[in-house]
Design a protein around this motif. Structure first.
Motif, short mmCIF file in Angstrom:
data_model
loop_
_atom_site.label_atom_id
_atom_site.label_comp_id
_atom_site.label_asym_id
_atom_site.label_seq_id
_atom_site.Cartn_x
_atom_site.Cartn_y
_atom_site.Cartn_z
N LYS A 31 0.83 -1.20 0.00
CA LYS A 31 0.00 0.00 0.00
C LYS A 31 0.87 1.26 0.00
O LYS A 31 0.59 2.22 -0.74
CB LYS A 31 -0.92 0.00 1.22
CG LYS A 31 -1.82 1.24 1.32
CD LYS A 31 -2.81 1.11 2.48
CE LYS A 31 -2.14 1.19 3.81
NZ LYS A 31 -3.11 1.13 4.93
N LEU A 32 1.92 1.24 0.81
CA LEU A 32 2.83 2.38 0.86
C LEU A 32 3.52 2.58 -0.49
O LEU A 32 3.63 3.71 -0.98
CB LEU A 32 3.88 2.16 1.96
CG LEU A 32 4.90 3.28 2.18
CD1 LEU A 32 4.20 4.59 2.54
CD2 LEU A 32 5.88 2.89 3.28
N ALA A 33 3.95 1.48 -1.11
CA ALA A 33 4.56 1.59 -2.44
C ALA A 33 3.57 2.13 -3.46
O ALA A 33 3.91 2.94 -4.33
CB ALA A 33 5.09 0.22 -2.89
N SER A 34 2.32 1.71 -3.32
CA SER A 34 1.27 2.17 -4.25
C SER A 34 1.03 3.68 -4.14
O SER A 34 0.71 4.34 -5.13
CB SER A 34 -0.04 1.42 -3.98
OG SER A 34 0.13 0.04 -4.19
N SER A 35 1.23 4.21 -2.93
CA SER A 35 1.03 5.66 -2.76
C SER A 35 2.06 6.45 -3.53
O SER A 35 1.85 7.62 -3.86
CB SER A 35 1.08 6.02 -1.28
OG SER A 35 2.40 5.91 -0.77
N GLY A 36 3.20 5.82 -3.83
CA GLY A 36 4.21 6.45 -4.68
C GLY A 36 4.14 5.97 -6.11
O GLY A 36 5.03 6.27 -6.90
N LEU A 37 3.10 5.20 -6.42
CA LEU A 37 2.82 4.66 -7.75
C LEU A 37 3.81 3.59 -8.16
O LEU A 37 3.45 2.43 -8.30
CB LEU A 37 2.73 5.79 -8.78
CG LEU A 37 1.64 6.82 -8.47
CD1 LEU A 37 1.69 7.99 -9.43
CD2 LEU A 37 0.26 6.16 -8.52
N CYS A 38 5.08 3.94 -8.39
CA CYS A 38 6.08 2.93 -8.73
C CYS A 38 7.46 3.57 -8.66
O CYS A 38 7.58 4.79 -8.65
CB CYS A 38 5.84 2.34 -10.12
SG CYS A 38 6.15 3.50 -11.49
N SER A 39 8.48 2.74 -8.61
CA SER A 39 9.84 3.27 -8.72
C SER A 39 10.11 3.62 -10.18
O SER A 39 9.41 3.16 -11.09
CB SER A 39 10.86 2.26 -8.20
OG SER A 39 10.80 1.06 -8.94
N GLY A 40 11.15 4.42 -10.41
CA GLY A 40 11.45 4.88 -11.77
C GLY A 40 11.75 3.72 -12.70
O GLY A 40 12.47 2.79 -12.34
N VAL A 41 11.22 3.78 -13.90
CA VAL A 41 11.40 2.68 -14.85
C VAL A 41 12.87 2.53 -15.27
O VAL A 41 13.37 1.40 -15.34
CB VAL A 41 10.47 2.84 -16.07
CG1 VAL A 41 10.71 1.72 -17.08
CG2 VAL A 41 9.01 2.84 -15.62
N PRO A 42 13.61 3.61 -15.54
CA PRO A 42 15.04 3.42 -15.84
C PRO A 42 15.78 2.70 -14.72
O PRO A 42 16.63 1.84 -14.98
CB PRO A 42 15.56 4.85 -16.02
CG PRO A 42 14.36 5.63 -16.48
CD PRO A 42 13.22 5.02 -15.72
N GLY A 43 15.45 3.00 -13.47
CA GLY A 43 16.07 2.31 -12.35
C GLY A 43 15.71 0.84 -12.34
O GLY A 43 16.55 -0.02 -12.02
N GLN A 44 14.47 0.52 -12.68
CA GLN A 44 14.07 -0.89 -12.77
C GLN A 44 14.85 -1.61 -13.86
O GLN A 44 15.29 -2.75 -13.69
CB GLN A 44 12.57 -1.00 -13.02
CG GLN A 44 11.69 -0.51 -11.88
CD GLN A 44 10.23 -0.83 -12.11
OE1 GLN A 44 9.88 -1.93 -12.55
NE2 GLN A 44 9.34 0.12 -11.82
#
Length: 631
Positions: free
Chosen positions: A468-481
């Motif tokens: 839920k906490l991660a969802s509040s930030g939507l997602c981590s940056g795609v280049p970082g992924q």
């Protein structure tokens, strides 16, 4: 009555294993509250609530109004010298700016403080001695000279937890370095592990795949001449990653835990690293570097003003910074410099017992392996000691493993905390979160902000809340992924890029190993400086053994620390930017600094010479015939 009713309802709504309160009636619950239950910690004596309020403010920077109201015994809305004097005799002044404390002691009989004036004093009282603004203006004058028009969100009304937060690697010395650089001075930045900023070249395979993931297909993977510009395995990997990302491309949000195919890459990497111990993609959260993942876990961990994180001393200051920001408590456990920065069960037990005696509940323990700032690689015995300690006491272990590829010493080996947890009898119940990052290792892509955490033996309810906490930030940056997937799964053996990629990595690793040895050897050759070997990571953490007493006394008199004064002198004389050791925590009386060995080998050789020249000049400048050098 409403508060107690709310607590009862909260208990009833919880799952059955948390339900001892659910069967209590309101009267029974009221009696339980009044008899010193775990929710109420006042200790003994009438002064205990006041002491509690003061300790809470020092630890969490919260509760200033409650503290004021307790000091205001007459309930007049102001506190005068008598009330302040009575309060000052009851509380501990440790951690308070001495100059601010003295201002209160010198209050005249006619002085009185309202709530806002008291809050202003608290700001001065909790500023660290080596803070940029160490001045403490006269108490009443400070209040009288405030502008009529003030910001509604200001130093007094903002989050005091944020105001108190410190992050040494970008502190006063670094800001001074930036100022000198802007004025034209050549600066050698050894303050932070930022490899590309000091000349490390990016790995070609990673950057090529990233470029093809970002480019529109017609300009990249589908271009008729793509194979003339990129190796075949780069194109195939980019096509695979683009498929995993989806048609919307790198500019769209992803699953909040990260793209599933990339988490599968991480899972496979962990299993191969740990000798086949199973890992699960559902336990992996991709993150914006390791720091954001650490913050997420600590956000979930701190539930009260007395919850604490055990932190190694010395430590990487993200931990102390987040504890301050989140209103937790910090309990330090000292690493033994005379024993290669090792840690013992006796030290851990002693620190835990001391914290418990103060009513502090240790919820988690941070372990950094390989060490930052100390550069040690933990042995299996040390790892087992920490894991067994945490399992025994039900303490969540946070294992910071971002330097796992940076192991240089012969015979040293990185072993993950998860491998220890699974293989060591007595660790079956250990709750563990491990962290990794694209910023370190041989990849060094700090600006991409890639990383992940793996949960091991974590309550599914807690994992759901972390999601839920991660969802509040939507997602981590795609280049970082993307870079995280590439870090854990490079070019396949036999592919067009495999040999060149391996050669690039080997060149980086071997150079880091040479630089680690060069720096430590050079520092140890300087009379008055001693440094343990840098077996891993990217840093050396030397101590100064002959700091002139006059320099120590001058630093104290000017409201700074000796190593902060030394680091500023080094910067101004040589252009070398290091971090004072006090920013990481260190043993009582120790003086030193942290420096990276990331600059190029030739530049580092020059830096070692400058270290020696400056140290000799500094000691000569501050010494005199009557000064006794501190060993």
């Amino acid at each position: 009555h409403k508060a107690r009713t709310s607590l009862i309802r909260g208990a009833v709504s919880a799952k059955s294993r948390y339900l001892p309160m659910a069967s209590l009636g309101r009267r029974a619950f009221s009696n339980w509250v009044g008899k010193g239950n775990p929710l109420v910690r006042f200790g003994k004596g009438e002064a205990a609530p006041l002491v509690e309020a003061w300790d809470k403010y020092l630890a969490t920077s919260r509760g200033s109004e409650a503290l004021f109201n307790m000091i205001d015994a007459n309930k007049t809305g102001v506190i005068g010298p008598t009330e302040i004097s009575d309060w000052m005799t009851k509380v501990n002044r440790q951690g308070v700016n001495p100059a601010a404390w003295e201002k209160l002691e010198r209050m005249s009989d006619d002085d009185a403080l309202g709530l806002e004036e008291f809050r202003s004093w608290l700001i001065d009282a909790t500023k660290l001695p080596n803070c940029n603004d160490t001045s403490v203006s006269p108490l009443v004058e400070q209040c009288d000279t405030k502008p009529v028009k003030a910001y509604s969100l200001n130093e007094s009304t903002m989050s005091q937890s944020l105001r108190k937060m410190q992050y040494a690697v970008r502190g006063e010395v670094v800001m001074k370095a930036d100022q000198l650089a802007a004025e034209g001075m050549a600066i050698t930045y050894t303050n932070i592990g930022n490899p590309h900023a000091v000349g490390q070249k990016p790995l070609t395979f990673y950057r090529q795949v990233m470029a093809l993931c970002d480019l529109p297909a017609e300009c990249g993977v589908d271009h008729p001449n793509a194979n003339q510009l990129f190796p075949e395995d780069v194109i195939l990997r980019a096509i695979e990653m683009r498929s995993a990302i989806g048609e919307c491309g790198t500019g769209s949000y992803t699953n909040s835990q990260g793209i599933m195919a990339f988490r599968d890459d991480i899972k496979n990497f962990i299993e191969a690293r740990d000798g086949g111990i199973p890992a699960f993609a559902g336990d992996i959260f991709m993150s914006n570097g390791a720091s954001s993942a650490i913050q997420a876990v600590l956000t979930a961990t701190f539930a009260s003003d007395h919850d604490a994180l055990m932190i190694p001393i010395p430590q990487y200051p993200i931990y102390s910074a987040l504890v301050a920001l989140l209103g937790g408590r910090q309990v330090g456990y000292e690493l033994d410099e005379t024993n290669a920065w090792g840690v013992t069960t006796a030290e851990l037990e002693a620190r835990l017992s001391s914290a418990q005696a103060q009513g502090i509940k240790v919820k988690a323990l941070a372990m950094i392996n390989p060490g930052n700032p100390t550069g040690q690689v933990m042995s299996r015995d040390s790892l087992e000691a920490v894991c067994l300690f945490c399992a025994k006491h039900g303490i969540l272990l946070l294992s910071d493993e971002v330097y796992q590829r940076n192991v240089y010493a012969e015979g040293a080996e990185f072993i993950s905390a998860k491998k220890i947890a699974v293989e060591t009898p007595g660790c079956e119940s250990l709750e563990l979160v491990s962290f990794h990052s694209t910023s370190k290792g041989l990849i060094g892509e700090c600006g991409r902000r890639g990383g992940y955490m793996e949960l091991h033996n974590i309550d599914p309810e807690v994992k759901a809340q972390l999601y839920k906490l991660a969802s509040s930030g939507l997602c981590s940056g795609v280049p970082g992924q993307i870079f995280t997937s590439l870090m854990v799964r490079g070019p396949a053996e036999g592919g067009a890029s495999f040999e060149s990629h391996a050669a690039e990595e080997a060149a980086i690793f071997n150079s880091l190993k040479r630089r680690a040895e060069l720096l430590v050897r050079g520092l140890n050759a300087i009379p008055g400086i001693e440094c343990e070997s840098a077996d891993g990571a990217m840093y050396a953490f030397p101590r100064i053994t002959n700091m002139p007493q006059r320099a120590i006394e001058t630093a104290k008199a000017t409201g700074t620390t000796p190593d902060n004064m030394y680091a500023l002198s080094l910067l101004e004389a040589t252009g070398i930017c290091v971090v004072p050791a006090s920013g990481f925590g260190q043993a009582e009386g120790r003086i030193g600094f942290r420096t990276t060995f990331l600059p190029g080998e030739e530049e580092l050789e020059v830096a070692v010479t400058k270290f020696a020249e400056h140290h000799a000049a500094f000691c000569e400048m501050w010494a005199d015939d009557d000064t006794e050098l501190v060993a």
